[in-house]
Design a protein around this motif. Structure first.
Motif, PDB file in Angstrom:
ATOM      1  N   SER A  20      14.010  23.768  30.289  1.00 11.21           N
ATOM      2  CA  SER A  20      14.194  22.385  30.737  1.00 11.21           C
ATOM      3  C   SER A  20      15.642  22.080  31.115  1.00 11.21           C
ATOM      4  O   SER A  20      15.944  20.972  31.555  1.00 11.21           O
ATOM      5  CB  SER A  20      13.726  21.415  29.653  1.00 11.21           C
ATOM      6  OG  SER A  20      14.544  21.561  28.506  1.00 11.21           O
ATOM      7  N   ASN A  21      16.528  23.049  31.002  1.00  3.91           N
ATOM      8  CA  ASN A  21      17.950  22.836  31.285  1.00  3.91           C
ATOM      9  C   ASN A  21      18.185  22.827  32.795  1.00  3.91           C
ATOM     10  O   ASN A  21      18.128  23.856  33.459  1.00  3.91           O
ATOM     11  CB  ASN A  21      18.771  23.940  30.609  1.00  3.91           C
ATOM     12  CG  ASN A  21      20.257  23.706  30.722  1.00  3.91           C
ATOM     13  OD1 ASN A  21      20.751  23.188  31.722  1.00  3.91           O
ATOM     14  ND2 ASN A  21      20.983  24.098  29.680  1.00  3.91           N
ATOM     15  N   ILE A  22      18.476  21.645  33.310  1.00  3.53           N
ATOM     16  CA  ILE A  22      18.658  21.492  34.755  1.00  3.53           C
ATOM     17  C   ILE A  22      19.900  22.232  35.262  1.00  3.53           C
ATOM     18  O   ILE A  22      19.933  22.698  36.388  1.00  3.53           O
ATOM     19  CB  ILE A  22      18.672  20.012  35.171  1.00  3.53           C
ATOM     20  CG1 ILE A  22      18.521  19.900  36.684  1.00  3.53           C
ATOM     21  CG2 ILE A  22      19.932  19.336  34.714  1.00  3.53           C
ATOM     22  CD1 ILE A  22      18.056  18.579  37.164  1.00  3.53           C
ATOM     23  N   ASP A  23      20.918  22.335  34.424  1.00  5.70           N
ATOM     24  CA  ASP A  23      22.127  23.068  34.835  1.00  5.70           C
ATOM     25  C   ASP A  23      21.810  24.533  35.109  1.00  5.70           C
ATOM     26  O   ASP A  23      22.372  25.134  36.031  1.00  5.70           O
ATOM     27  CB  ASP A  23      23.212  22.944  33.768  1.00  5.70           C
ATOM     28  CG  ASP A  23      23.759  21.523  33.664  1.00  5.70           C
ATOM     29  OD1 ASP A  23      23.754  20.807  34.689  1.00  5.70           O
ATOM     30  OD2 ASP A  23      24.175  21.132  32.555  1.00  5.70           O
ATOM     31  N   LEU A  24      20.917  25.092  34.322  1.00  5.93           N
ATOM     32  CA  LEU A  24      20.513  26.483  34.552  1.00  5.93           C
ATOM     33  C   LEU A  24      19.705  26.632  35.840  1.00  5.93           C
ATOM     34  O   LEU A  24      19.845  27.619  36.562  1.00  5.93           O
ATOM     35  CB  LEU A  24      19.733  27.025  33.346  1.00  5.93           C
ATOM     36  CG  LEU A  24      20.536  27.193  32.059  1.00  5.93           C
ATOM     37  CD1 LEU A  24      19.617  27.589  30.902  1.00  5.93           C
ATOM     38  CD2 LEU A  24      21.650  28.219  32.239  1.00  5.93           C
ATOM     39  N   VAL A  25      18.887  25.626  36.127  1.00  2.00           N
ATOM     40  CA  VAL A  25      18.114  25.648  37.378  1.00  2.00           C
ATOM     41  C   VAL A  25      19.067  25.625  38.565  1.00  2.00           C
ATOM     42  O   VAL A  25      18.927  26.415  39.507  1.00  2.00           O
ATOM     43  CB  VAL A  25      17.124  24.460  37.447  1.00  2.00           C
ATOM     44  CG1 VAL A  25      16.410  24.434  38.793  1.00  2.00           C
ATOM     45  CG2 VAL A  25      16.128  24.517  36.310  1.00  2.00           C
ATOM     46  N   THR A  26      20.045  24.729  38.526  1.00  2.00           N
ATOM     47  CA  THR A  26      20.986  24.643  39.659  1.00  2.00           C
ATOM     48  C   THR A  26      21.889  25.874  39.726  1.00  2.00           C
ATOM     49  O   THR A  26      22.256  26.294  40.809  1.00  2.00           O
ATOM     50  CB  THR A  26      21.821  23.350  39.596  1.00  2.00           C
ATOM     51  OG1 THR A  26      22.521  23.279  38.363  1.00  2.00           O
ATOM     52  CG2 THR A  26      20.949  22.122  39.783  1.00  2.00           C
ATOM     53  N   THR A  27      22.221  26.447  38.578  1.00  2.00           N
ATOM     54  CA  THR A  27      23.015  27.676  38.584  1.00  2.00           C
ATOM     55  C   THR A  27      22.227  28.801  39.253  1.00  2.00           C
ATOM     56  O   THR A  27      22.762  29.523  40.098  1.00  2.00           O
ATOM     57  CB  THR A  27      23.428  28.079  37.151  1.00  2.00           C
ATOM     58  OG1 THR A  27      24.240  27.041  36.609  1.00  2.00           O
ATOM     59  CG2 THR A  27      24.198  29.386  37.146  1.00  2.00           C
TER      60      THR A  27
END
Length: 183
Positions: A20-27
């Motif tokens: 659910s970590n959006i920062d990881l998705v964008t990374t």
């Protein structure tokens, strides 16, 4: 370090641990972009937008990718969404003006390909009307860019707007713009 393959592997492992970590998705999306995987980038950004539907930066990035892949309709849709969220998002304003003005060259090409028959003259006048309507559509975007940032950095936008004002017969606005920006 430039090792995008290992970075991609690491970020996928991290996402598996924290999906659910959006920062990881964008990374992951950014690594995919560096690898030239625009489709994977777009899919991941859309996933991130599903989690943050009002994230104007993510939506803007989809507009850029859509534009780069020649999908003008989607680019316009994404830029319009960004501008709904933030009417002062200058890069979306700039990109919208560019997309609109890209249509101008196609119109000019069609105009230049016409002959001198009365039918061609009628087509020419119709195309000229299309061109004027296109200019009217782009004016608000260019005006807003210059309102938000009247610096020399946007001198090309001022020149373009001045030329459009002249084409539309608004010499007063063209002259005012020329005086303001020293064109």
């Amino acid at each position: 370090k430039g090792d995008n393959e290992n970075a991609l592997k690491a970020v996928k492992e991290a996402r598996a641990a924290d999906p659910s970590n959006i920062d990881l998705v964008t990374t992951e999306a950014n690594v995919q972009l560096k690898l030239g995987n625009n489709e994977a980038y777009s899919t991941l950004i859309q996933e991130a937008i599903a989690k943050q539907p009002d994230n104007k930066d993510l939506i803007y990035n989809l507009g850029v990718i859509s534009s780069q892949s020649g999908n003008t309709a989607d680019a316009v849709k994404y830029y319009n969404r960004v501008l709904e969220l933030d009417p002062n998002y200058i890069n979306a304003l700039k990109n919208m003006s560019s997309l609109i003005l890209d249509e101008d060259s196609a119109i000019v090409k069609r105009m230049n390909g016409l002959g001198n028959s009365s039918a061609d003259n009628a087509k020419y006048e119709a195309l000229k009307g299309e061109r004027m309507n296109l200019y009217k559509r782009v004016v608000p975007y260019l005006e807003k860019v210059l309102e938000l940032d009247p610096s020399e950095q946007n001198l090309d936008y001022a020149k373009t707007l001045s030329n459009i004002y002249r084409s539309l017969g608004d010499d007063a606005k063209a002259s005012a713009l020329k005086s303001k920006f020293g064109l």
